[in-house]
Design a protein around this motif. Structure first.
Motif, PDB file in Angstrom:
ATOM      1  N   ASP A   1       0.833  -1.203   0.000  1.00 37.35           N
ATOM      2  CA  ASP A   1       0.000   0.000   0.000  1.00 37.35           C
ATOM      3  C   ASP A   1       0.872   1.259   0.000  1.00 37.35           C
ATOM      4  OD1 ASP A   1      -2.621   1.427   0.379  1.00 37.35           O
ATOM      5  OD2 ASP A   1      -1.639   2.018   2.244  1.00 37.35           O
ATOM      6  N   GLN A   2       1.930   1.247   0.803  1.00 38.29           N
ATOM      7  CA  GLN A   2       2.818   2.409   0.829  1.00 38.29           C
ATOM      8  C   GLN A   2       3.540   2.597  -0.501  1.00 38.29           C
ATOM      9  OE1 GLN A   2       5.042   3.604   4.355  1.00 38.29           O
ATOM     10  NE2 GLN A   2       4.456   1.658   5.269  1.00 38.29           N
ATOM     11  N   GLY A   3       3.925   1.469  -1.120  1.00 35.29           N
ATOM     12  CA  GLY A   3       4.563   1.559  -2.419  1.00 35.29           C
ATOM     13  C   GLY A   3       3.649   2.176  -3.454  1.00 35.29           C
ATOM     14  N   ALA A   4       2.377   1.779  -3.428  1.00 32.07           N
ATOM     15  CA  ALA A   4       1.409   2.355  -4.365  1.00 32.07           C
ATOM     16  C   ALA A   4       1.232   3.847  -4.106  1.00 32.07           C
ATOM     17  CB  ALA A   4       0.075   1.620  -4.233  1.00 32.07           C
ATOM     18  N   GLN A   5       1.180   4.232  -2.842  1.00 33.42           N
ATOM     19  CA  GLN A   5       1.059   5.659  -2.521  1.00 33.42           C
ATOM     20  C   GLN A   5       2.270   6.445  -3.012  1.00 33.42           C
ATOM     21  OE1 GLN A   5      -0.282   6.778   1.446  1.00 33.42           O
ATOM     22  NE2 GLN A   5      -0.913   4.664   1.815  1.00 33.42           N
ATOM     23  N   ALA A   6       3.455   5.848  -2.887  1.00 26.84           N
ATOM     24  CA  ALA A   6       4.660   6.537  -3.339  1.00 26.84           C
ATOM     25  C   ALA A   6       4.643   6.721  -4.849  1.00 26.84           C
ATOM     26  CB  ALA A   6       5.900   5.744  -2.917  1.00 26.84           C
ATOM     27  N   ARG A   7       4.213   5.707  -5.576  1.00 27.58           N
ATOM     28  CA  ARG A   7       4.156   5.811  -7.039  1.00 27.58           C
ATOM     29  C   ARG A   7       3.161   6.883  -7.471  1.00 27.58           C
ATOM     30  NH1 ARG A   7       4.149   0.029  -6.502  1.00 27.58           N
ATOM     31  NH2 ARG A   7       6.138  -0.876  -7.172  1.00 27.58           N
ATOM     32  N   ASP A   8       2.090   7.036  -6.698  1.00 30.08           N
ATOM     33  CA  ASP A   8       1.056   8.015  -7.047  1.00 30.08           C
ATOM     34  C   ASP A   8       1.352   9.405  -6.497  1.00 30.08           C
ATOM     35  OD1 ASP A   8      -0.220   5.898  -8.224  1.00 30.08           O
ATOM     36  OD2 ASP A   8      -1.647   5.588  -6.583  1.00 30.08           O
ATOM     37  N   GLY A   9       2.446   9.536  -5.778  1.00 28.10           N
ATOM     38  CA  GLY A   9       2.798  10.838  -5.212  1.00 28.10           C
ATOM     39  C   GLY A   9       1.983  11.216  -3.994  1.00 28.10           C
ATOM     40  N   ARG A  10       1.370  10.215  -3.337  1.00 29.80           N
ATOM     41  CA  ARG A  10       0.542  10.519  -2.167  1.00 29.80           C
ATOM     42  C   ARG A  10       1.307  10.421  -0.850  1.00 29.80           C
ATOM     43  NH1 ARG A  10      -3.320   6.468  -1.810  1.00 29.80           N
ATOM     44  NH2 ARG A  10      -2.378   5.254  -3.490  1.00 29.80           N
ATOM     45  N   THR A  11       2.565  10.024  -0.916  1.00 28.82           N
ATOM     46  CA  THR A  11       3.385   9.979   0.296  1.00 28.82           C
ATOM     47  C   THR A  11       4.818  10.272  -0.081  1.00 28.82           C
ATOM     48  OG1 THR A  11       3.897   8.670   2.270  1.00 28.82           O
ATOM     49  CG2 THR A  11       3.975   7.513   0.170  1.00 28.82           C
ATOM     50  N   ARG A  12       5.645  10.526   0.910  1.00 25.73           N
ATOM     51  CA  ARG A  12       7.040  10.876   0.672  1.00 25.73           C
ATOM     52  C   ARG A  12       7.941   9.802   1.266  1.00 25.73           C
ATOM     53  NH1 ARG A  12       8.043  16.879   2.747  1.00 25.73           N
ATOM     54  NH2 ARG A  12      10.033  16.445   1.721  1.00 25.73           N
ATOM     55  N   TYR A  13       9.165   9.782   0.755  1.00 24.11           N
ATOM     56  CA  TYR A  13      10.171   8.866   1.305  1.00 24.11           C
ATOM     57  C   TYR A  13      10.820   9.501   2.531  1.00 24.11           C
ATOM     58  CZ  TYR A  13       9.769   5.948  -2.839  1.00 24.11           C
ATOM     59  OH  TYR A  13       9.302   5.109  -3.809  1.00 24.11           O
ATOM     60  N   PRO A  14      11.288   8.669   3.463  1.00 23.09           N
ATOM     61  CA  PRO A  14      11.285   7.207   3.430  1.00 23.09           C
ATOM     62  C   PRO A  14       9.914   6.635   3.766  1.00 23.09           C
ATOM     63  CG  PRO A  14      12.232   7.964   5.485  1.00 23.09           C
ATOM     64  CD  PRO A  14      11.991   9.198   4.655  1.00 23.09           C
ATOM     65  N   LEU A  15       9.611   5.481   3.156  1.00 27.10           N
ATOM     66  CA  LEU A  15       8.372   4.810   3.496  1.00 27.10           C
ATOM     67  C   LEU A  15       8.504   4.174   4.880  1.00 27.10           C
ATOM     68  CD1 LEU A  15       7.546   3.081   0.091  1.00 27.10           C
ATOM     69  CD2 LEU A  15       6.968   5.382   0.888  1.00 27.10           C
ATOM     70  N   ARG A  16       7.378   3.973   5.509  1.00 25.92           N
ATOM     71  CA  ARG A  16       7.376   3.344   6.836  1.00 25.92           C
ATOM     72  C   ARG A  16       7.494   1.828   6.662  1.00 25.92           C
ATOM     73  NH1 ARG A  16       8.450   6.163  11.457  1.00 25.92           N
ATOM     74  NH2 ARG A  16       7.810   8.334  11.129  1.00 25.92           N
ATOM     75  N   LEU A  17       8.678   1.334   6.726  1.00 26.99           N
ATOM     76  CA  LEU A  17       8.928  -0.089   6.508  1.00 26.99           C
ATOM     77  C   LEU A  17       8.407  -0.888   7.703  1.00 26.99           C
ATOM     78  CD1 LEU A  17      10.425  -1.917   4.415  1.00 26.99           C
ATOM     79  CD2 LEU A  17      12.404  -1.804   5.943  1.00 26.99           C
ATOM     80  N   PRO A  18       7.438  -1.799   7.478  1.00 31.12           N
ATOM     81  CA  PRO A  18       6.963  -2.609   8.609  1.00 31.12           C
ATOM     82  C   PRO A  18       8.099  -3.425   9.225  1.00 31.12           C
ATOM     83  CG  PRO A  18       5.438  -2.757   6.763  1.00 31.12           C
ATOM     84  CD  PRO A  18       6.664  -2.052   6.256  1.00 31.12           C
ATOM     85  N   TYR A  19       8.069  -3.543  10.526  1.00 28.88           N
ATOM     86  CA  TYR A  19       9.110  -4.257  11.268  1.00 28.88           C
ATOM     87  C   TYR A  19       8.419  -5.058  12.367  1.00 28.88           C
ATOM     88  CZ  TYR A  19      13.830  -4.866  13.274  1.00 28.88           C
ATOM     89  OH  TYR A  19      15.025  -5.379  13.725  1.00 28.88           O
TER      90      TYR A  19
END
Length: 798
Positions: free
Chosen positions: A313-331
């Motif tokens: 979901d975060q990757g899709a948001q990044a591709r669409d410009g709806r979020t910024r890096y760094p993504l919140r990597l689940p841990y």
């Protein structure tokens, strides 16, 4: 344990007998209310149809049984030398007189690994796995045997029977050796080349945490098992979210087994506030923590599926410009106690031998073993049914876990460009030559993902074209700087982290460059990789990843402007001690030899080469044909002499320059002298086994290249002592001299460094006069001899 708002279970599940049966748990595996709720929500989302839900619940129930028997078998691997699959108690003589095993960590890894298998079975997808705590291998080997996910060596020796399991437990920590010097047992104390699906030994804690984020290609998935103890080992794993990009990497799920203990005390994390503290730490470093019950395979399966969905979901948001890096990597944080499931859990003893006594001699310990084993035992018919339920590979058309995508990476052979050429005597930086060759290589192979490991000095090390093309990977590029969101240069002031980026990218092209003095910090990670690669080759799994050059530049002889801390050839000396078939050490002397050696490495597989390369311009001394001959043989006669009285051998570019000056004096004096360049000393050594023999010159070939002459002088980039050991076939004893770095330095220029270490052309002549019995007065003036004696002005030798 992290809590969340609890909702009532849907009626359909609350009344579903399969759900009720699973939720009740099995043996020591009990499902806490949060896990039950999470699984209920997962079923509602992923398996709402009754038939699919029933299938998922059967697999979850099967996981409970497999986890119990996995822990049962791990306990037997530590303590027993006989196994009764029916659970019949063992008599005293059936226990090992000297038990061994990292039992607590292995017990903790069983629910984790079973949870991974379960996630694969639920979705019909085979993920890759990596385990940083390689000493917990008993968990992997035990579960792999139970589900018949074994490689050739294990499959031929073990099986789900009393005899097969008994052989397994007797092979565990069996320290006998075969006539050829190899271990008798294919089981190891850590993940080894026979561990089905194993890709890293995990013996040097912390490196898996630095590598996992760089491993999978798009559409590949990876679960990385880490430990809270290893979290203390190597800094840099906190940066994983800075590096991950959805367009060039598949989903990664880091899973920390948080049992709160090291070998003999609590972890620093535990002392700092436990998983609550770690959750805060993760959030501050760009992660999205998911805390689960680390005693429950269902919790692990839920976490893997949930983490991947969140990352997608975060990757899709990044591709669409709806979020910024760094993504919140689940841990994933898996809370447990060390050694869960067996007596002694949660104690310091759980690390190795949790019972506190030896069942072979101690009746109380024997009683505890039987009580613990009985609580874990699953009847054979029920176990086999559970295994069949989880082994749905044929049904889903997926590969077995031993054959996951990262198990045996083998990218296509790269298209190699022609090396650049330069006129003889032109001053060219060998690092700049490598830069030009590497950029041409990258351009010729657009299908290979690139990683360049860089601890901050890329332009200083003359890799300008590489940096301009590939750019630093950052989350917010700075205008006017070679930075990009998708940059392929992994830059951090942390040598372990950047070399790990290249070591992990085994399906692509890689390069690492560092100051020589600080590159030694990479040694542990590099050594672990080449040992695993060599063992894999011995096991019939020749590594297919493209070889990796590690460039040591801004090196000892050109880093005099800094203090002696910056003047350290330790890495190349240590690498000379490794096996040349997987760990060559190269000393190119000019631009052609550097570029030819670099491209030759990329034509090979499964090797890590240390290349000591000058960054400052040095004269081109070799033609293209000479550079190729030097690369092939590791040695080249640059200036032959008929009926030579003396032979000079240069190892390193600055050493060649000094040898050339010495040669000129010798020729003026009428002394017939041959000059040799040694680029790869390891090729000239006495092979230490058959595999290394395939990489070194035969004695016949060496004697053809170097005619027998008694008097020889060697001038080395490194300390002379380790080089003398490697070059024993060329050492003529009392009539050979080895010069090189003598641990002297400071804020000096190149000449000052050479003089301080008695490694100038004049010192070569002094050594030559001794071994060839020459008149030193015919070679050096009185002022020059005074400088050598420490009584005159060193500047006369400049």
């Amino acid at each position: 344990m992290t809590t969340s708002h609890r909702r009532e279970l849907p009626a359909a599940l609350a009344e579903d007998p399969d759900f009720v049966t699973w939720a009740a748990g099995y043996g020591v595996i009990q499902h806490d209310p949060l896990t039950v709720q999470r699984i209920a929500e997962l079923l509602a989302e992923r398996a709402p149809e009754p038939e699919r839900r029933r299938t998922w619940l059967k697999r979850l129930a099967a996981a409970d049984r497999l986890a119990c028997m996995g822990m049962w078998l791990v306990a037997h691997m530590t303590y027993a030398r006989r196994v009764n699959l029916d659970g019949t108690p063992l008599e005293a003589e059936a226990f090992k007189p000297s038990p061994e095993g990292h039992t607590g960590g292995a017990l903790n890894m069983v629910p984790a690994y079973v949870g991974y298998l379960t996630a694969n079975a639920l979705e019909g997808v085979t993920r890759s796995w990596l385990m940083g705590q390689g000493h917990c291998v008993a968990a992997i080997d035990a579960v792999n045997l139970l589900v018949d996910n074994m490689g050739p060596a294990h499959g031929a020796r073990y099986g789900l029977s009393d005899a097969g399991l008994t052989r397994l437990v007797n092979d565990f920590y069996r320290c006998t050796v075969e006539a050829d010097g190899r271990p008798t047992s294919p089981l190891g104390s850590h993940v080894n080349a026979h561990t089905a699906g194993g890709i890293s030994e995990g013996g040097y804690l912390g490196f898996a945490g630095l590598q996992y984020v760089h491993m999978p290609l798009p559409k590949q998935r990876l679960v990385a098992f880490l430990s809270d103890g290893a979290f203390e080992e190597q800094r840099g794993s906190d940066w994983a979210s800075r590096w991950w990009r959805p367009d060039d990497s598949g989903p990664v799920v880091p899973v920390m087994i948080a049992n709160g203990r090291r070998i003999d005390q609590r972890t620093t994390m535990s002392q700092s506030g436990g998983t609550d503290w770690f959750e805060d730490h993760l959030v501050l470093n760009g992660f999205a923590p998911l805390t689960i019950d680390g005693r429950d395979p269902a919790a692990f399966a839920w976490a893997i599926l949930t983490a991947e969905a969140e990352l997608a979901d975060q990757g899709a948001q990044a591709r669409d410009g709806r979020t910024r890096y760094p993504l919140r990597l689940p841990y994933v944080i898996a809370e447990t106690v060390k050694g869960f499931g067996f007596p002694g859990a949660g104690t310091n003893a759980a690390h190795n031998l949790p019972l506190g006594g030896n069942p072979a001699m101690d009746a109380a310990a024997r009683r505890l073993f039987h009580e613990g084993a009985a609580a874990l035992h699953v009847p054979e018919a029920e176990l086999r049914s559970a295994i069949a339920t989880l082994n749905n590979h044929a049904e889903s058309g997926r590969v077995r876990e031993r054959d996951h995508a990262l198990a045996n990476p083998h990218p296509e052979p790269p298209s190699l460009p022609e090396p650049p050429t330069w006129p003889l005597d032109e001053a060219v930086s060998p690092m700049a030559a490598i830069d030009e060759a590497f950029v041409a290589l990258v351009a010729a192979n657009p299908g290979l993902r690139v990683r360049v490991g860089n601890p901050d000095e890329m332009r200083s090390n003359r890799l300008n074209l590489t940096l301009d093309r590939l750019r630093h990977r950052v989350t917010e590029p700075e205008p006017g700087v070679a930075e990009a969101l998708d940059g392929a240069v992994i830059t951090a002031l942390n040598e372990e982290a950047v070399v790990s980026a290249a070591l992990a990218n085994k399906q692509g092209l890689n390069l690492v460059a560092s100051y020589e003095a600080f590159a030694v910090k990479m040694l542990g990670a590099m050594r672990q990789e080449i040992i695993f690669a060599r063992h894999a080759r011995e096991a019939g799994r020749a590594p297919g990843w493209l070889s990796l050059p590690v460039l040591a530049s801004s090196h000892t002889w050109e880093n005099g402007k800094n203090e002696q801390s910056h003047q350290d050839p330790t890495l190349c000396e240590a690498w000379l001690g490794e096996m040349d078939d997987v760990a060559p050490t190269l000393f190119p002397v000019d631009a052609p030899s550097a570029s030819v050696a670099l491209l030759d490495l990329y034509a090979s597989r499964g090797r890590i080469a240390v290349m000591v390369v000058p960054k400052n311009p040095v004269p081109v001394r070799l033609t293209g044909d000479q550079a190729r001959a030097l690369c092939r043989d590791g040695l080249l006669c640059l200036r032959p002499a008929e009926s030579a009285r003396l032979q000079l051998f240069a190892v390193g570019a600055y050493q060649l320059a000094e040898m050339e000056r010495a040669l000129a004096r010798l020729e003026d004096a009428g002394i017939a002298t041959s000059l040799y360049v040694i680029q790869e000393p390891g090729k000239l050594r006495e092979a230490r086994d058959e595999d290394e023999a395939s990489a070194v010159l035969s004695q016949c070939r060496l004697s053809t290249l170097v005619p027998e002459v008694a008097a020889r002088v060697f001038l080395a980039h490194c300390r002379p002592e380790p080089l003398a050991g490697v070059l024993r076939p060329l050492d003529t004893g009392a009539r050979s001299r080895f010069l090189g770095y003598r641990n002297r330095g400071g804020t000096l220029d190149t000449f000052g460094m050479l003089f301080a270490n008695r490694a100038t052309w004049a010192h070569v002549l002094e050594a030559a006069s001794e071994v060839a019995r020459l008149d030193l007065d015919a070679l050096l003036s009185a002022d020059e001899q005074a400088a050598l004696a420490g009584e005159g002005d060193p500047e006369v030798l400049r």
